[in-house]
Design a protein around this motif. Structure first.
Motif, PDB file in Angstrom:
ATOM      1  N   THR A  57       0.993  -1.220   0.075  1.00  0.00           N
ATOM      2  CA  THR A  57      -0.206   0.026  -0.202  1.00  0.00           C
ATOM      3  C   THR A  57       0.741   1.242   0.142  1.00  0.00           C
ATOM      4  OG1 THR A  57      -1.789  -1.172   1.183  1.00  0.00           O
ATOM      5  CG2 THR A  57      -2.064   1.088   1.265  1.00  0.00           C
ATOM      6  N   SER A  58       0.470   2.214  -0.829  1.00  0.00           N
ATOM      7  CA  SER A  58       1.415   3.476  -0.763  1.00  0.00           C
ATOM      8  C   SER A  58       1.391   4.445   0.163  1.00  0.00           C
ATOM      9  CB  SER A  58       0.844   4.184  -2.243  1.00  0.00           C
ATOM     10  OG  SER A  58      -0.342   4.855  -1.950  1.00  0.00           O
ATOM     11  N   ALA A  59       2.236   5.275   0.287  1.00  0.00           N
ATOM     12  CA  ALA A  59       2.247   6.105   1.500  1.00  0.00           C
ATOM     13  C   ALA A  59       1.133   7.002   1.240  1.00  0.00           C
ATOM     14  CB  ALA A  59       3.670   7.072   1.603  1.00  0.00           C
ATOM     15  N   GLY A  60       0.818   7.428   0.147  1.00  0.00           N
ATOM     16  CA  GLY A  60      -0.373   8.250  -0.069  1.00  0.00           C
ATOM     17  C   GLY A  60      -1.541   7.949   0.524  1.00  0.00           C
ATOM     18  N   ALA A  61      -1.784   6.422   0.095  1.00  0.00           N
ATOM     19  CA  ALA A  61      -3.050   5.909   0.654  1.00  0.00           C
ATOM     20  C   ALA A  61      -2.972   5.882   2.185  1.00  0.00           C
ATOM     21  CB  ALA A  61      -3.003   4.467   0.009  1.00  0.00           C
TER      22      ALA A  61
END
Length: 216
Positions: free
Chosen positions: A47-51
């Motif tokens: 899971t990305s840092a933005g999410a």
């Protein structure tokens, strides 16, 4: 002659005693720390840092029905691609978008009922969400989302009076979604940006020790 009853004079609103609500339970740092740890277990490792930044705000701002409204102004301050972050969290079956886009705000319903067992009083959670938003400000840390998430993590795991913190290297990588060289690069850039005074890895334990730079 009947006794005269004198009514007590009314005090103006500004003179009345105001009761300030005291926070219940742990402070903002501890609440953010707990949710970051929860998200590390609840979301896929890639899971990305933005999410993760968006999920942190959702988990802290949800109501008793696990519904959250993120207005456009808040999303603007969060500085993530909200549309893509929501799609990512939907693919992970962590939330479902009820309506809205990244430009008009987002209304979402969270799907993991285990969040209810971690939910403290909503005003206290909102304070923690605001603390995370300020701590991960792009103006302070930089625009890169992994850098901002790491900055929030390190601040949440630091002693507020000394600015010192310690955590397992593997746990930082897991909770912040950092992998491989991303970990060393993030902490090196946080030092260069003036967020950290310095950091080191203890050879004996493998723990990471760091010191936050004083806030101006």
């Amino acid at each position: 002659m009947p006794d005269t009853v004198l009514a007590a004079p009314l005090r103006p609103p500004s003179a009345r005693t105001r009761h300030t609500r005291l926070p219940r339970g742990p402070g903002e740092r501890v609440r953010v720390r707990e949710i970051l740890s929860y998200l590390a277990a609840a979301l896929p490792a890639d899971t990305s840092a933005g999410a993760r930044l968006l999920a942190l705000q959702c988990a802290l701002r949800m109501n008793a029905y696990m519904r959250v409204d993120l207005p456009a102004g808040l999303l603007c301050g969060l500085r993530v691609d909200a549309v893509e972050a929501c799609r990512e969290l939907e693919r992970a079956r962590w939330l479902g978008v009820a309506n809205g886009t990244g430009t008009t705000g987002v209304t979402a319903e969270l799907r993991d009922v285990t969040l209810l067992s971690q939910a403290s009083a909503r005003p206290d959670r909102r304070r923690a969400a605001d603390w995370a938003l300020r701590t991960g400000s792009p103006a302070r840390i930089g625009a890169a989302e992994p850098l901002r998430l790491a900055g929030i993590y390190l601040a949440a795991h630091s002693d507020p009076s000394l600015g010192e913190g310690r955590s397992e290297c593997d746990r930082i990588i897991r909770d912040c979604g950092l992998h491989g060289e991303g970990f060393h690069g993030a902490l090196t850039r946080l030092t260069a940006n003036g967020v950290l005074d310095g950091w080191r890895i203890c050879p004996a334990s493998g723990d990471v020790h760091w010191t936050l730079a004083p806030r101006p």
